[in-house]
Scaffold this active site. Structure first.
Site, PDB file in Angstrom:
ATOM      1  N   LEU A  89       0.834  -1.205   0.000  1.00 44.75           N
ATOM      2  CA  LEU A  89       0.000   0.000   0.000  1.00 44.75           C
ATOM      3  C   LEU A  89       0.869   1.256   0.000  1.00 44.75           C
ATOM      4  CD1 LEU A  89      -2.886   1.229   0.239  1.00 44.75           C
ATOM      5  CD2 LEU A  89      -2.569   1.163   2.730  1.00 44.75           C
ATOM      6  N   GLU A 106       3.459   4.269  -0.406  1.00 44.43           N
ATOM      7  CA  GLU A 106       4.241   4.855  -1.496  1.00 44.43           C
ATOM      8  C   GLU A 106       4.972   6.092  -0.983  1.00 44.43           C
ATOM      9  OE1 GLU A 106       0.961   3.608  -4.947  1.00 44.43           O
ATOM     10  OE2 GLU A 106       1.684   5.678  -4.822  1.00 44.43           O
ATOM     11  N   ILE A 137       7.930  -2.274   2.134  1.00 43.00           N
ATOM     12  CA  ILE A 137       7.097  -3.468   2.070  1.00 43.00           C
ATOM     13  C   ILE A 137       7.753  -4.592   2.882  1.00 43.00           C
ATOM     14  CG2 ILE A 137       5.953  -5.134   0.579  1.00 43.00           C
ATOM     15  CD1 ILE A 137       5.026  -2.135   0.357  1.00 43.00           C
ATOM     16  N   ASP A 156      -7.134  -2.624  10.083  1.00 44.59           N
ATOM     17  CA  ASP A 156      -7.726  -2.783  11.416  1.00 44.59           C
ATOM     18  C   ASP A 156      -7.182  -4.043  12.082  1.00 44.59           C
ATOM     19  OD1 ASP A 156      -9.241  -0.485  11.271  1.00 44.59           O
ATOM     20  OD2 ASP A 156     -11.085  -1.510  10.663  1.00 44.59           O
ATOM     21  N   GLN A 163      16.383   1.055  32.014  1.00 42.76           N
ATOM     22  CA  GLN A 163      16.752   1.790  33.219  1.00 42.76           C
ATOM     23  C   GLN A 163      16.980   0.846  34.396  1.00 42.76           C
ATOM     24  OE1 GLN A 163      17.269   4.887  32.683  1.00 42.76           O
ATOM     25  NE2 GLN A 163      17.747   5.650  34.720  1.00 42.76           N
ATOM     26  N   GLU A 188       1.615   0.311  10.361  1.00 39.05           N
ATOM     27  CA  GLU A 188       0.156   0.117  10.478  1.00 39.05           C
ATOM     28  C   GLU A 188      -0.547   1.416  10.885  1.00 39.05           C
ATOM     29  OE1 GLU A 188      -0.476  -2.505   9.200  1.00 39.05           O
ATOM     30  OE2 GLU A 188       1.012  -3.983   9.758  1.00 39.05           O
ATOM     31  N   GLY A 189       0.082   2.544  10.573  1.00 36.53           N
ATOM     32  CA  GLY A 189      -0.482   3.845  10.912  1.00 36.53           C
ATOM     33  C   GLY A 189       0.196   4.410  12.140  1.00 36.53           C
TER      34      GLY A 189
END
Length: 382
Positions: free
Chosen positions: A124, A126, A156, A234, A330, A357-358
């Site tokens: 998807l 680009e 990708i 999703d 830490q 994934e966003g």
């Protein structure tokens, strides 16, 4: 919080044993050599982990999204790169065909993908369509009984090892999905990207130069590709949640073990309030991560819309595991920064979870738009 079935608990035990025996011993090598050994991929396929979620009629395990998230959680405890490989193959690459494809298309591709005979990737992103995923420049033009695809996809996952690509391109009726095989003439795969983390998961640019694709390889119908891609993402966001939880649980266990063994000022550092507070914060975040992920996964298996839930899961879990990884470093002090222990690898690996994934920022936009549309009213619907 859902109650896991006996079958789901057995799945968890099986995958945990497999991870401990086969993946953890190789994780450092996978990171350093920047690839997952083919022999390990073969073993993953043999025990059914490349088709966990899908119905048995397509060769899958029939465990649904809840079972798939359980499996991914356990894999991610051993190696983030391996979990990413599985996620890109199953949750988005193959799932796009399952979500949007015709029965004929599913029968054509799913059995070989769920068995691991073939590997999938999702195309998807680009250069000008990352967060703005609607702004695709890759085109598909109808010519007789074929489609001619031209364009380039970036970042990708599984690009160099995939046999099948779920590709999204712009047609005269809008964005449309296609199944493109690696051996179609005109498919060119770029070199592996050099990355901060999940180094064993190969990432590539894919160029399509006048690639001819049969008409029957459309995923769904022309112009419906964007909706299919978003629904696929999703599920991908739930995968991010599962991987976040797996890494977080492993980091917590390692941190507690270290804190109870590390002696400073004549006592274990676990006696110190500063360490106890970090462990408490880590534990609380994991509790919340697990609760929201499996609630959303159960809704997904019921066929309910989870776009809002998935964004919440992806945002919270990816942000939480990054903080947990930081606290783990830490707690371990200098040893947490050393490649001698797996802590620094987890620290690098989990950083990507806030991006792919966003991004976190995109998830916030999705969440806020839905919340504003609902006038701020929160509704629990399953």
């Amino acid at each position: 919080m859902i109650k896991f079935t006996e079958e789901q608990e057995m799945l968890r035990s099986m995958v945990r044993e497999f991870t401990n025996a086969e993946i953890k011993p190789l994780a450092k090598k996978i990171d350093e050599q920047e690839f997952i050994p083919q022999e390990l991929i073969k073993k993953i396929a043999e025990i059914g982990l490349l088709g966990t979620a899908f119905p048995e009629k397509y060769g899958g395990g029939g465990f649904g999204e809840v079972g798939y998230c359980i499996a991914q959680e356990e894999i991610a405890r051993g190696c983030g790169a391996t979990a990413t490989f599985i996620g890109a193959h199953q949750s988005i690459g193959t799932n796009a065909i399952y979500i949007g494809g015709s029965e004929e298309l599913k029968q054509k591709y799913l059995p070989s993908l769920t068995s691991g005979e073939k590997i999938a990737a999702f195309c998807l992103t680009e250069a000008e369509a990352g967060s703005d995923s609607f702004n695709l420049k890759t085109t598909a033009v109808k010519k007789n009984d074929k489609w001619i695809i031209n364009g380039e996809k970036l970042w990708i996952t599984n690009g160099a090892i995939a046999d099948v690509f779920s590709v999204f391109a712009r047609t005269s009726k809008g964005i449309t999905g296609f199944v493109v095989e690696k051996n179609f003439e005109g498919v060119e795969i770029g070199p592996n990207e050099k990355k901060l983390g999940i180094r064993g998961s190969v990432t590539n640019a894919i160029r399509f130069n006048n690639v001819e694709v049969p008409s029957e390889n459309i995923i769904g119908t022309e112009g419906r590709g964007f909706a299919i891609a978003m629904k696929t993402l999703d599920a991908g966001r739930l995968t991010v949640g599962a991987c976040s939880i797996g890494a977080a649980k492993e980091l917590l266990e390692l941190s507690v073990q270290y804190a109870t063994q590390r002696i400073q000022f004549d006592q274990p550092i676990s006696n110190f309030e500063a360490i106890q507070f970090m462990i408490a914060d880590m534990t609380t975040k994991i509790y919340l991560m697990e609760s929201i992920l499996y609630r959303a996964a159960e809704k997904y298996d019921k066929g309910l819309d989870i776009s809002h839930d998935a964004a919440i899961v992806k945002l919270y879990c990816s942000e939480a595991v990054s903080k947990i990884a930081d606290m783990a470093v830490q707690i371990h002090g200098g040893m947490g920064y050393s490649r001698e222990l797996p802590i620094e690898r987890f620290y690098r690996d989990v950083r990507i979870l806030k991006i792919f994934e966003g991004t976190s920022e995109i998830q916030k936009l999705i969440i806020s738009k839905k919340t504003i549309k609902n006038q701020g009213k929160w509704k629990f619907n399953g």
